[in-house]
Write a protein that holds these residues in place. Structure first.
Motif, mmCIF file in Angstrom:
data_model
loop_
_atom_site.group_PDB
_atom_site.id
_atom_site.type_symbol
_atom_site.label_atom_id
_atom_site.label_comp_id
_atom_site.label_asym_id
_atom_site.label_seq_id
_atom_site.Cartn_x
_atom_site.Cartn_y
_atom_site.Cartn_z
ATOM 1 N N ASN A 157 81.530 -110.550 -47.482
ATOM 2 C CA ASN A 157 82.655 -110.103 -46.663
ATOM 3 C C ASN A 157 83.872 -109.662 -47.458
ATOM 4 O O ASN A 157 84.589 -108.767 -47.028
ATOM 5 C CB ASN A 157 83.081 -111.215 -45.693
ATOM 6 N N SER A 181 82.236 -107.389 -51.637
ATOM 7 C CA SER A 181 81.143 -106.411 -51.734
ATOM 8 C C SER A 181 81.591 -105.082 -52.334
ATOM 9 O O SER A 181 80.792 -104.379 -52.929
ATOM 10 C CB SER A 181 80.478 -106.200 -50.374
ATOM 11 N N ASN A 182 82.864 -104.722 -52.200
ATOM 12 C CA ASN A 182 83.351 -103.458 -52.760
ATOM 13 C C ASN A 182 84.137 -103.642 -54.054
ATOM 14 O O ASN A 182 84.719 -102.698 -54.561
ATOM 15 C CB ASN A 182 84.220 -102.723 -51.735
ATOM 16 N N VAL A 183 84.165 -104.864 -54.561
ATOM 17 C CA VAL A 183 84.894 -105.151 -55.793
ATOM 18 C C VAL A 183 84.056 -104.691 -56.978
ATOM 19 O O VAL A 183 82.874 -105.003 -57.070
ATOM 20 C CB VAL A 183 85.201 -106.664 -55.891
ATOM 21 N N LYS A 184 84.666 -103.927 -57.851
ATOM 22 C CA LYS A 184 83.942 -103.397 -59.005
ATOM 23 C C LYS A 184 84.147 -104.248 -60.250
ATOM 24 O O LYS A 184 83.925 -103.800 -61.357
ATOM 25 C CB LYS A 184 84.389 -101.948 -59.290
ATOM 26 N N GLY A 193 72.616 -104.043 -54.213
ATOM 27 C CA GLY A 193 73.507 -104.507 -53.163
ATOM 28 C C GLY A 193 73.333 -105.963 -52.788
ATOM 29 O O GLY A 193 74.000 -106.462 -51.890
#
Length: 127
Positions: free
Chosen positions: A56, A59-62, A119
């Motif tokens: 949540n 997931s988009n953290v690089k 993913g």
């Protein structure tokens, strides 16, 4: 509102960035990230909550992420279990007398890099 669900568990968990984990090792303690500083406590979770939190919120953290296993007893009464959204209890570390103390390195019992593959997140602490 304080809650007792999960209280007494031996470990709590911290999803940490590599930068935060490196600073914790270098300095012997850290105050967490911006969210922790603005909240006045360091956010932790129980093991069963780690995967949903990663999905949540990260997931988009690089950035490279680490899962830190924390000995709850070493945080003493500064660790408070609170209800969030009316049903889920989360451990929050305020420090002694709610003074917003830093997380001490000696409370960390394990640290493991969170691996991302197609993913999906994996970490042996959950296996």
């Amino acid at each position: 509102m304080a809650a007792s669900a999960g209280e007494g568990e031996e470990f709590v968990y911290r999803i940490s960035t590599a930068q935060e984990w490196e600073a914790l090792q270098k300095n012997g303690s850290c105050f967490g990230r911006d969210l922790d500083k603005s909240s006045g406590f360091i956010h932790f979770s129980f093991l069963h909550q780690v995967k949903p939190i990663v999905l949540n919120f990260f997931s988009n953290v690089k950035l490279d992420l680490f899962l830190l296993q924390i000995d709850a007893k070493k945080l003493g009464d500064g660790l408070v279990y609170e209800l969030v959204d009316g049903s889920n209890s989360f451990p929050h570390f305020y420090g002694p007398s709610r003074s917003f103390a830093p997380l001490p390195l000696d409370a960390v019992t394990k640290a493991e890099k969170i691996s991302v593959l197609d993913g999906q997140f994996s970490y042996s602490l959950l296996d």
